[in-house]
Design a protein around this motif. Structure first.
Motif, PDB file in Angstrom:
ATOM      1  N   TYR A  43      58.722  59.061  21.175  1.00  0.00           N
ATOM      2  CA  TYR A  43      59.704  59.398  22.411  1.00  0.00           C
ATOM      3  C   TYR A  43      60.435  60.604  22.010  1.00  0.00           C
ATOM      4  N   GLN A  44      60.410  61.788  22.939  1.00  0.00           N
ATOM      5  CA  GLN A  44      61.225  63.033  22.778  1.00  0.00           C
ATOM      6  C   GLN A  44      62.491  62.988  23.582  1.00  0.00           C
ATOM      7  N   PRO A  45      63.586  63.235  22.928  1.00  0.00           N
ATOM      8  CA  PRO A  45      64.914  63.226  23.447  1.00  0.00           C
ATOM      9  C   PRO A  45      65.020  64.253  24.690  1.00  0.00           C
ATOM     10  N   GLY A  52      75.287  68.830  25.468  1.00  0.00           N
ATOM     11  CA  GLY A  52      74.386  68.511  24.431  1.00  0.00           C
ATOM     12  C   GLY A  52      74.273  67.163  24.214  1.00  0.00           C
ATOM     13  N   SER A  53      74.655  66.126  24.924  1.00  0.00           N
ATOM     14  CA  SER A  53      74.609  64.886  24.723  1.00  0.00           C
ATOM     15  C   SER A  53      73.028  64.347  25.220  1.00  0.00           C
ATOM     16  N   VAL A  54      72.781  63.355  24.241  1.00  0.00           N
ATOM     17  CA  VAL A  54      71.359  62.714  24.307  1.00  0.00           C
ATOM     18  C   VAL A  54      71.432  61.660  25.646  1.00  0.00           C
ATOM     19  N   ARG A  55      70.551  61.915  26.471  1.00  0.00           N
ATOM     20  CA  ARG A  55      70.671  60.898  27.851  1.00  0.00           C
ATOM     21  C   ARG A  55      69.529  60.082  27.941  1.00  0.00           C
ATOM     22  N   GLY A  56      68.398  60.353  27.171  1.00  0.00           N
ATOM     23  CA  GLY A  56      67.156  59.400  27.064  1.00  0.00           C
ATOM     24  C   GLY A  56      66.025  59.993  26.692  1.00  0.00           C
ATOM     25  N   ALA A  57      64.858  59.628  26.916  1.00  0.00           N
ATOM     26  CA  ALA A  57      63.658  60.569  25.953  1.00  0.00           C
ATOM     27  C   ALA A  57      62.412  60.055  27.116  1.00  0.00           C
ATOM     28  N   GLU A  96      56.116  48.733  27.312  1.00  0.00           N
ATOM     29  CA  GLU A  96      56.905  49.256  25.913  1.00  0.00           C
ATOM     30  C   GLU A  96      57.855  50.076  26.066  1.00  0.00           C
ATOM     31  N   SER A  97      57.853  50.968  27.041  1.00  0.00           N
ATOM     32  CA  SER A  97      58.989  52.159  27.158  1.00  0.00           C
ATOM     33  C   SER A  97      60.189  51.484  27.786  1.00  0.00           C
ATOM     34  N   VAL A  98      59.975  50.320  28.609  1.00  0.00           N
ATOM     35  CA  VAL A  98      60.932  49.776  29.355  1.00  0.00           C
ATOM     36  C   VAL A  98      61.856  48.967  28.447  1.00  0.00           C
ATOM     37  N   ARG A  99      60.919  48.232  27.517  1.00  0.00           N
ATOM     38  CA  ARG A  99      61.644  47.615  26.379  1.00  0.00           C
ATOM     39  C   ARG A  99      62.425  48.260  25.369  1.00  0.00           C
ATOM     40  N   GLN A 100      61.818  49.434  25.128  1.00  0.00           N
ATOM     41  CA  GLN A 100      62.635  50.438  24.242  1.00  0.00           C
ATOM     42  C   GLN A 100      63.871  50.885  25.030  1.00  0.00           C
ATOM     43  N   ALA A 101      63.749  51.260  26.222  1.00  0.00           N
ATOM     44  CA  ALA A 101      65.121  51.601  26.912  1.00  0.00           C
ATOM     45  C   ALA A 101      66.122  50.528  26.875  1.00  0.00           C
ATOM     46  N   ALA A 111      77.649  54.572  24.635  1.00  0.00           N
ATOM     47  CA  ALA A 111      77.014  55.890  24.942  1.00  0.00           C
ATOM     48  C   ALA A 111      76.489  55.908  26.334  1.00  0.00           C
ATOM     49  N   GLY A 112      76.684  54.800  27.046  1.00  0.00           N
ATOM     50  CA  GLY A 112      76.161  54.943  28.486  1.00  0.00           C
ATOM     51  C   GLY A 112      74.670  54.667  28.391  1.00  0.00           C
ATOM     52  N   PRO A 113      74.169  54.286  29.357  1.00  0.00           N
ATOM     53  CA  PRO A 113      72.672  54.072  29.500  1.00  0.00           C
ATOM     54  C   PRO A 113      71.702  55.070  29.057  1.00  0.00           C
ATOM     55  N   LEU A 114      70.757  54.603  28.038  1.00  0.00           N
ATOM     56  CA  LEU A 114      69.976  55.704  27.649  1.00  0.00           C
ATOM     57  C   LEU A 114      68.593  55.386  28.635  1.00  0.00           C
ATOM     58  N   ARG A 115      68.082  56.640  28.994  1.00  0.00           N
ATOM     59  CA  ARG A 115      67.060  56.458  29.934  1.00  0.00           C
ATOM     60  C   ARG A 115      65.634  56.724  29.455  1.00  0.00           C
ATOM     61  N   VAL A 116      64.671  56.055  30.025  1.00  0.00           N
ATOM     62  CA  VAL A 116      63.259  56.532  29.390  1.00  0.00           C
ATOM     63  C   VAL A 116      62.312  57.154  30.673  1.00  0.00           C
ATOM     64  N   ASN A 117      61.697  58.039  30.308  1.00  0.00           N
ATOM     65  CA  ASN A 117      60.771  58.766  31.346  1.00  0.00           C
ATOM     66  C   ASN A 117      59.212  58.355  30.820  1.00  0.00           C
ATOM     67  N   VAL A 118      58.810  57.878  32.047  1.00  0.00           N
ATOM     68  CA  VAL A 118      57.200  57.745  31.645  1.00  0.00           C
ATOM     69  C   VAL A 118      56.161  58.306  32.546  1.00  0.00           C
ATOM     70  N   ASN A 119      55.212  58.730  31.927  1.00  0.00           N
ATOM     71  CA  ASN A 119      54.312  59.532  32.944  1.00  0.00           C
ATOM     72  C   ASN A 119      53.248  58.702  33.578  1.00  0.00           C
ATOM     73  N   LEU A 120      52.985  59.063  34.809  1.00  0.00           N
ATOM     74  CA  LEU A 120      52.010  58.195  35.677  1.00  0.00           C
ATOM     75  C   LEU A 120      50.882  59.230  36.005  1.00  0.00           C
ATOM     76  N   SER A 121      49.686  58.763  35.799  1.00  0.00           N
ATOM     77  CA  SER A 121      48.576  59.504  36.132  1.00  0.00           C
ATOM     78  C   SER A 121      48.336  59.086  37.570  1.00  0.00           C
ATOM     79  N   PRO A 122      47.373  60.158  38.383  1.00  0.00           N
ATOM     80  CA  PRO A 122      46.967  59.909  39.620  1.00  0.00           C
ATOM     81  C   PRO A 122      46.285  58.521  39.930  1.00  0.00           C
ATOM     82  N   MET A 123      45.415  57.989  38.900  1.00  0.00           N
ATOM     83  CA  MET A 123      45.122  56.781  39.176  1.00  0.00           C
ATOM     84  C   MET A 123      45.891  55.752  39.375  1.00  0.00           C
ATOM     85  N   GLN A 124      47.073  55.614  38.588  1.00  0.00           N
ATOM     86  CA  GLN A 124      48.023  54.811  38.679  1.00  0.00           C
ATOM     87  C   GLN A 124      48.814  54.713  39.937  1.00  0.00           C
TER      88      GLN A 124
END
Ligand code: C2E
Ligand code: CA
Ligand code: CA
Ligand code: CA
Length: 284
Positions: A43-45, A52-57, A96-101, A111-124
């Protein structure tokens, strides 16, 4: 593969790997790898440029191959797309990512909600179960849709007709953020942006790279300035990737970018890295 500094992995040397493993070998090993649980996520912040606050990854998948060590996504995602394995693999990454968030947010109530960004491929994107799978995972795990951002590349949406956009639009209506990834590398008609159900532009790393030198190329600066103005006029937030130096961060903040991601802040790492950064925020 080795653990460096205790809390992150180095990707295996790509050239050595290319010699050791053939495309064919990797492709045929993919399905068993998913079954055996050889994939893991770093996970990259994502950092708010203003304060400068961390909002998610962003979730970035890796393959821990039993013989070849850690293999980066650029090596196997195209193969997984080619064979269709990206659909079950992508669903696994999403869950996995949703569980982590959910875990981060539970541990950081103030800290407020920490969000997660997930990459979707064209086939998905084209898969008929995208919306139902996503809704099902969010409900089962108990994460609010607003804490999830799905990243789709600009090139995946080029020339997209309404059928392709409908599922994204439904997700956006539910509150899931859609980000246009690698923005500026495709050929999308800027006017087309209005048609897309996106709320975030992710400016490609090539723009950030153009700012490595000081003073930065004035033409590069003008281009980024123009993109930010356009994005904001359409109510889109701008995230920049590949920020490697403080000077780049300063410049991008001045240009009005909203969120940043890059080695300057943190490399992709294990989920606890985000926990520690968020904790540091809360106590500073
Ligand atoms: P991306 O979505 O553009 O992700 C950003 C890439 O930039 C990541 O490479 C990240 O490690 C790298 N990066 C981050 N900060 C910096 C920086 O400051 N400098 C430099 N030079 N690079 C930086 P990574 O992890 O190798 O991922 C490569 C690509 O693989 C991603 O590009 C994405 O397109 C794809 N990918 C990764 N995970 C997934 C996934 O779960 N599903 C799908 N469909 N694609 C994925
Ligand atoms: Ca991405
Ligand atoms: Ca990107
Ligand atoms: Ca990229």
């Amino acid at each position: 593969a080795k653990s460096a500094g205790g809390n992150r992995f180095e990707l295996a040397d790509p050239e050595a790997d290319a010699r050791a493993i053939t495309r064919h070998g990797l492709t045929t090993a993919l399905p068993a790898a998913l079954e055996r649980g050889e994939f893991f996520i770093e996970y990259q912040p994502l950092v708010h440029l203003g304060d400068g606050s961390v909002r998610g990854a962003e979730a970035l998948v890796r393959w821990l191959h039993p013989q070849h060590g850690i293999i980066g996504p650029d090596r196997f995602i195209p193969l997984a797309e080619h064979t269709g394995l990206i659909v079950p693999l992508g669903r696994w990454v999403l869950e996995e990512s949703v569980r982590q968030a959910r875990t981060w947010t539970a541990r950081h109530k103030d800290a407020g909600p920490l969000r997660v960004n997930v990459n979707l491929s064209p086939m998905q994107l084209n898969h008929p179960n995208l919306v139902s799978d996503t809704v099902e995972i969010l409900e089962r795990v108990g994460l609010e849709p607003g804490a999830l951002c799905l990243e789709v590349t600009e090139s995946a949406l080029i020339g997209a007709d309404d059928d392709l956009l409908k599922p994204l639009r439904r997700l956006a209506e539910m509150g899931v953020d859609i980000a246009l990834d690698d923005f500026g590398t495709g050929y999308s008609n800027l006017a087309n942006l209005r048609r897309l159900p996106v709320s975030i532009l992710k400016l490609d790393r090539s723009f950030t790279q153009g700012m490595q030198h000081f003073p930065a190329d004035p033409v590069d600066l003008k281009i980024v300035e123009g993109i930010v103005a356009l994005a904001h006029s359409l109510d889109l937030a701008v995230t920049v990737e590949g920020v490697e130096t403080g000077a780049q961060a300063d410049q991008l903040r001045e240009l009005g970018c909203d969120t940043a991601q890059g080695w300057y802040y943190a490399r992709p790492g294990p989920p606890d890295q985000l926990h520690e950064l968020a904790l540091a925020d809360a106590t500073s």
